[in-house]
Design a protein around this motif. Structure first.
Motif, PDB file in Angstrom:
ATOM      1  N   VAL A  84       0.867  -1.179   0.000  1.00  0.00           N
ATOM      2  CA  VAL A  84       0.000   0.000   0.000  1.00  0.00           C
ATOM      3  C   VAL A  84       0.898   1.222   0.000  1.00  0.00           C
ATOM      4  CG1 VAL A  84      -1.720   1.292   1.325  1.00  0.00           C
ATOM      5  CG2 VAL A  84      -1.848  -1.212   1.217  1.00  0.00           C
ATOM      6  N   ARG A  85       0.599   2.170  -0.882  1.00  0.00           N
ATOM      7  CA  ARG A  85       1.442   3.351  -1.057  1.00  0.00           C
ATOM      8  C   ARG A  85       0.952   4.507  -0.183  1.00  0.00           C
ATOM      9  NH1 ARG A  85       4.694   5.252  -5.387  1.00  0.00           N
ATOM     10  NH2 ARG A  85       4.066   3.437  -6.608  1.00  0.00           N
ATOM     11  N   HIS A  86       1.889   5.074   0.572  1.00  0.00           N
ATOM     12  CA  HIS A  86       1.626   6.291   1.338  1.00  0.00           C
ATOM     13  C   HIS A  86       2.418   7.424   0.692  1.00  0.00           C
ATOM     14  CE1 HIS A  86       2.910   9.069   4.707  1.00  0.00           C
ATOM     15  NE2 HIS A  86       1.598   9.211   4.691  1.00  0.00           N
ATOM     16  N   LYS A  87       1.762   8.570   0.473  1.00  0.00           N
ATOM     17  CA  LYS A  87       2.402   9.671  -0.251  1.00  0.00           C
ATOM     18  C   LYS A  87       2.725  10.866   0.644  1.00  0.00           C
ATOM     19  CE  LYS A  87       0.144   8.439  -4.615  1.00  0.00           C
ATOM     20  NZ  LYS A  87      -0.724   8.884  -5.732  1.00  0.00           N
ATOM     21  N   GLY A  88       2.588  10.694   1.945  1.00  0.00           N
ATOM     22  CA  GLY A  88       2.837  11.820   2.843  1.00  0.00           C
ATOM     23  C   GLY A  88       4.161  11.728   3.560  1.00  0.00           C
ATOM     24  N   GLU A  89       4.172  12.185   4.789  1.00  0.00           N
ATOM     25  CA  GLU A  89       5.400  12.280   5.570  1.00  0.00           C
ATOM     26  C   GLU A  89       5.626  11.010   6.381  1.00  0.00           C
ATOM     27  OE1 GLU A  89       7.623  15.610   8.355  1.00  0.00           O
ATOM     28  OE2 GLU A  89       5.430  15.543   8.321  1.00  0.00           O
ATOM     29  N   TRP A  90       6.845  10.506   6.321  1.00  0.00           N
ATOM     30  CA  TRP A  90       7.235   9.353   7.139  1.00  0.00           C
ATOM     31  C   TRP A  90       8.750   9.362   7.311  1.00  0.00           C
ATOM     32  CZ3 TRP A  90      10.763   5.504   6.302  1.00  0.00           C
ATOM     33  CH2 TRP A  90      10.780   4.470   7.245  1.00  0.00           C
ATOM     34  N   SER A  91       9.209   9.016   8.502  1.00  0.00           N
ATOM     35  CA  SER A  91      10.631   8.873   8.785  1.00  0.00           C
ATOM     36  C   SER A  91      10.765   8.039  10.042  1.00  0.00           C
ATOM     37  CB  SER A  91      11.295  10.242   8.988  1.00  0.00           C
ATOM     38  OG  SER A  91      12.616  10.098   9.469  1.00  0.00           O
ATOM     39  N   ASP A  92      11.906   7.376  10.199  1.00  0.00           N
ATOM     40  CA  ASP A  92      12.142   6.709  11.477  1.00  0.00           C
ATOM     41  C   ASP A  92      12.951   7.596  12.420  1.00  0.00           C
ATOM     42  OD1 ASP A  92      14.729   6.602  10.510  1.00  0.00           O
ATOM     43  OD2 ASP A  92      14.966   4.438  10.765  1.00  0.00           O
ATOM     44  N   LEU A  93      13.239   8.831  11.988  1.00  0.00           N
ATOM     45  CA  LEU A  93      14.033   9.772  12.790  1.00  0.00           C
ATOM     46  C   LEU A  93      15.254   9.066  13.370  1.00  0.00           C
ATOM     47  CD1 LEU A  93      11.385  11.974  14.642  1.00  0.00           C
ATOM     48  CD2 LEU A  93      12.362  12.230  12.368  1.00  0.00           C
ATOM     49  N   GLY A  94      15.946   8.341  12.519  1.00  0.00           N
ATOM     50  CA  GLY A  94      17.056   7.523  12.969  1.00  0.00           C
ATOM     51  C   GLY A  94      18.405   8.204  12.931  1.00  0.00           C
ATOM     52  N   SER A  95      18.439   9.518  12.790  1.00  0.00           N
ATOM     53  CA  SER A  95      19.716  10.234  12.806  1.00  0.00           C
ATOM     54  C   SER A  95      19.483  11.610  13.412  1.00  0.00           C
ATOM     55  CB  SER A  95      20.274  10.389  11.386  1.00  0.00           C
ATOM     56  OG  SER A  95      19.476  11.282  10.621  1.00  0.00           O
ATOM     57  N   TRP A  96      20.571  12.230  13.876  1.00  0.00           N
ATOM     58  CA  TRP A  96      20.438  13.572  14.418  1.00  0.00           C
ATOM     59  C   TRP A  96      20.030  14.574  13.344  1.00  0.00           C
ATOM     60  CZ3 TRP A  96      19.299  14.747  18.962  1.00  0.00           C
ATOM     61  CH2 TRP A  96      19.756  14.001  20.047  1.00  0.00           C
ATOM     62  N   ASP A  97      20.396  14.298  12.102  1.00  0.00           N
ATOM     63  CA  ASP A  97      20.013  15.192  11.012  1.00  0.00           C
ATOM     64  C   ASP A  97      18.498  15.202  10.824  1.00  0.00           C
ATOM     65  OD1 ASP A  97      20.367  16.934   8.807  1.00  0.00           O
ATOM     66  OD2 ASP A  97      20.336  15.235   7.430  1.00  0.00           O
ATOM     67  N   THR A  98      17.881  14.006  10.764  1.00  0.00           N
ATOM     68  CA  THR A  98      16.434  13.943  10.544  1.00  0.00           C
ATOM     69  C   THR A  98      15.663  14.401  11.777  1.00  0.00           C
ATOM     70  OG1 THR A  98      16.449  11.580  11.141  1.00  0.00           O
ATOM     71  CG2 THR A  98      16.564  12.136   8.807  1.00  0.00           C
ATOM     72  N   LEU A  99      16.175  14.084  12.966  1.00  0.00           N
ATOM     73  CA  LEU A  99      15.473  14.524  14.176  1.00  0.00           C
ATOM     74  C   LEU A  99      15.544  16.039  14.333  1.00  0.00           C
ATOM     75  CD1 LEU A  99      13.952  14.005  16.768  1.00  0.00           C
ATOM     76  CD2 LEU A  99      16.130  13.514  17.903  1.00  0.00           C
ATOM     77  N   ALA A 100      16.718  16.614  14.089  1.00  0.00           N
ATOM     78  CA  ALA A 100      16.864  18.062  14.243  1.00  0.00           C
ATOM     79  C   ALA A 100      15.902  18.827  13.330  1.00  0.00           C
ATOM     80  CB  ALA A 100      18.304  18.471  13.956  1.00  0.00           C
ATOM     81  N   ALA A 101      15.622  18.265  12.145  1.00  0.00           N
ATOM     82  CA  ALA A 101      14.717  18.932  11.203  1.00  0.00           C
ATOM     83  C   ALA A 101      13.283  18.991  11.729  1.00  0.00           C
ATOM     84  CB  ALA A 101      14.743  18.188   9.865  1.00  0.00           C
ATOM     85  N   ARG A 102      12.951  18.173  12.746  1.00  0.00           N
ATOM     86  CA  ARG A 102      11.587  18.138  13.286  1.00  0.00           C
ATOM     87  C   ARG A 102      11.438  18.962  14.552  1.00  0.00           C
ATOM     88  NH1 ARG A 102      11.463  16.393   9.016  1.00  0.00           N
ATOM     89  NH2 ARG A 102      10.477  14.527   8.148  1.00  0.00           N
ATOM     90  N   LEU A 103      12.538  19.516  15.072  1.00  0.00           N
ATOM     91  CA  LEU A 103      12.467  20.247  16.331  1.00  0.00           C
ATOM     92  C   LEU A 103      11.976  21.674  16.101  1.00  0.00           C
ATOM     93  CD1 LEU A 103      15.789  19.064  18.039  1.00  0.00           C
ATOM     94  CD2 LEU A 103      13.503  18.029  18.129  1.00  0.00           C
ATOM     95  N   ASP A 104      11.203  22.166  17.060  1.00  0.00           N
ATOM     96  CA  ASP A 104      10.649  23.516  16.946  1.00  0.00           C
ATOM     97  C   ASP A 104      11.706  24.600  17.114  1.00  0.00           C
ATOM     98  OD1 ASP A 104       8.053  23.207  16.244  1.00  0.00           O
ATOM     99  OD2 ASP A 104       7.209  23.437  18.251  1.00  0.00           O
ATOM    100  N   SER A 105      12.724  24.321  17.915  1.00  0.00           N
ATOM    101  CA  SER A 105      13.731  25.335  18.231  1.00  0.00           C
ATOM    102  C   SER A 105      15.126  24.763  18.004  1.00  0.00           C
ATOM    103  CB  SER A 105      13.595  25.781  19.693  1.00  0.00           C
ATOM    104  OG  SER A 105      14.689  26.588  20.085  1.00  0.00           O
ATOM    105  N   PRO A 106      16.076  25.580  17.560  1.00  0.00           N
ATOM    106  CA  PRO A 106      17.458  25.101  17.410  1.00  0.00           C
ATOM    107  C   PRO A 106      18.165  24.906  18.748  1.00  0.00           C
ATOM    108  CG  PRO A 106      17.341  27.431  16.904  1.00  0.00           C
ATOM    109  CD  PRO A 106      15.931  26.981  17.104  1.00  0.00           C
ATOM    110  N   LEU A 107      17.555  25.359  19.841  1.00  0.00           N
ATOM    111  CA  LEU A 107      18.165  25.238  21.165  1.00  0.00           C
ATOM    112  C   LEU A 107      17.202  24.554  22.125  1.00  0.00           C
ATOM    113  CD1 LEU A 107      20.349  25.867  23.303  1.00  0.00           C
ATOM    114  CD2 LEU A 107      19.218  28.094  23.645  1.00  0.00           C
ATOM    115  N   THR A 108      17.623  23.422  22.669  1.00  0.00           N
ATOM    116  CA  THR A 108      16.887  22.731  23.726  1.00  0.00           C
ATOM    117  C   THR A 108      17.819  22.587  24.914  1.00  0.00           C
ATOM    118  OG1 THR A 108      15.591  21.461  22.103  1.00  0.00           O
ATOM    119  CG2 THR A 108      15.641  20.633  24.364  1.00  0.00           C
ATOM    120  N   GLY A 109      17.469  23.210  26.029  1.00  0.00           N
ATOM    121  CA  GLY A 109      18.328  23.173  27.207  1.00  0.00           C
ATOM    122  C   GLY A 109      19.117  24.457  27.361  1.00  0.00           C
ATOM    123  N   GLU A 110      20.105  24.427  28.258  1.00  0.00           N
ATOM    124  CA  GLU A 110      20.866  25.625  28.596  1.00  0.00           C
ATOM    125  C   GLU A 110      21.989  25.874  27.592  1.00  0.00           C
ATOM    126  OE1 GLU A 110      22.018  26.170  32.613  1.00  0.00           O
ATOM    127  OE2 GLU A 110      20.355  24.979  33.417  1.00  0.00           O
TER     128      GLU A 110
END
Length: 441
Positions: free
Chosen positions: A248-274
């Protein structure tokens, strides 16, 4: 349809935040609809509920992550513990046989197996309720879910579908497991899809497969054999050998967020923490769990990640190399862990002759407790830093609040229960041969 979600993983690609005790799906970093943050597993649970699938969900977690999985799913779903890590096929069979032996699933029922650690849009999960009808209309023995690639990737497997299929599904021609970038481009030209690791089939199909392998269909008997089973993936054991599979074909968004590159692209802010980002720091992200500031000045395109386990500074596109580095070098015992009751951080360890002194900080969630246990060490001291609750030693309960100190000797039965959020400092003295675990689940 019964949905079995597989949770676990080695936790190396998102080190130092993830590890053997805290997989990436438990990291509360993703933006949530209420304006806060949520974990990957929490997001999946929310989306399954929106798709009307939450009444039929079973989680299969590794035994060490049983309590933390229950905690992050809000204790809203049944969770069973896999006794050993033996791959996705074995874990899927373990969950399906649990349902079958408990009388919750019949041979003709549809089983859907999916990873708990994925990031997808709502349309992805709205496809799940269509699986039973597609299996019936296609006469397939196995259904897979693939998503249209956003770019050529060597981090995902690919499914090559036959051309000219229906709008709902297509026959599966072949599979390609994590090809190089050049081959990935060729596969995309052939309309190949990323393999999302989602499978649907009739329970009778899996039971027949287990019978051919000489494995029992009884859950208890299967569990007895678990330790001696090899690691098997569902893709290689089942999917790649199926002659009647559809995708079955899905045409939207999907990722396993398996790297810091892909996870960082999903974060709301470039800074988390102090800390802070200064100067030209385009596409740079800081995620800092430490209570000391981390600053980046004039360095674009990197991730700077800090936790009690260590510090990683890497170009975003190169950060995946950390997995190879950790595999090649011995990794110390986790300094940070999460459990059903809260978390702990190892602050210091010092050897003194045959004795080992550990100093750690424990954080208990409100209305949670570290269950009663025997002290298997020479001595243990708890000092309450904040919050209040109750400490029990050898059956005697005492109120515990900031400044309170409790001394526990070898063999003492002891427990602590938090009424409000509690923070404790523990100093533990161990001899050679004592229980080496910091805290279990």
């Amino acid at each position: 349809m019964h949905t079995i979600l597989l949770s676990g993983g080695s936790g190396m690609r998102l080190w130092p935040l993830s590890g053997s005790l805290r997989s990436k799906m438990f990291l509360p970093l993703l933006p949530a609809p209420d304006g806060g943050t949520e974990s990957m597993i929490g997001r999946v649970c929310r989306q399954l509920a929106q798709a009307g699938l939450d009444e039929s969900v079973l989680f299969v977690a590794h035994q060490e992550q049983l309590a933390i999985t229950r905690r992050y799913t809000g204790n809203k779903f049944p969770v069973i513990g896999e006794p050993h890590k033996r791959g996705t096929f074995t874990a899927a069979a373990y969950g399906a046989l649990h349902l079958y032996s408990a009388g919750k699933a019949r041979p003709e029922d549809i089983i859907c197996v999916a990873p708990a650690d994925m990031y997808a849009d709502e349309d992805f999960f709205r496809l799940f309720p269509q699986f039973p009808d597609i299996l019936a209309s296609s006469q397939a023995e196995l259904l897979l879910l693939g998503t249209q690639p956003a770019y050529p990737s060597d981090q995902y497997g690919y499914i090559v579908p036959a051309q000219g299929g229906t709008e709902a599904y297509a026959q599966v021609l072949s599979f390609a497991e994590k090809p190089d970038i050049a081959k990935a481009r060729e596969l995309i030209e052939e309309q190949a899809l990323w393999n999302c690791g989602v499978f649907a089939f009739r329970l009778s199909f899996l039971l027949s497969h287990l019978q051919r392998m000489g494995l029992p269909a009884d859950h208890a008997a299967f569990a007895v054999q678990y330790a001696g089973l090899p690691v098997r993936s569902f893709d290689k054991e089942v999917a790649e050998h199926s002659t009647k599979a559809v995708v079955v074909r899905h045409k939207g968004e999907w990722s396993d967020l398996g790297s810091w590159d892909t996870l960082a692209a999903r974060l709301d802010s470039p800074l988390t923490g102090e800390g802070g980002l200064w100067g030209e720091c385009r596409d740079t992200h800081i995620v800092n769990e430490l209570k000391v500031p981390l600053h980046v000045i004039g360095v674009p395109g990197i991730v700077a990640i800090a936790s009690p386990e260590g510090i990683l500074v890497a170009a975003r596109k190169e950060a995946n190399m950390i997995k190879d580095i950790l595999q090649e070098h011995s990794v110390q015992e986790p300094r940070y862990g999460e459990a059903g009751w809260g978390s702990y951080t190892l602050l210091d360890q010092a050897a003194n002759g045959t004795r080992l002194v550990l100093t750690m900080i424990l954080r208990l969630l409100p209305e949670h407790d570290i269950p009663e246990m025997d002290c298997k060490h020479s001595a243990k001291t708890w000092m309450i830093v904040s919050g209040h609750g109750e400490v029990t030693v050898n059956g005697a309960a005492a109120a515990a609040s900031a400044g309170g100190i409790f001394t526990i000797a070898r063999g003492d039965r002891h427990a602590v229960r938090a009424v409000s959020t509690m923070k404790l400092i523990e100093v533990r003295i161990s001899e050679a041969g004592d229980d080496g675990r910091i805290y279990g689940s």
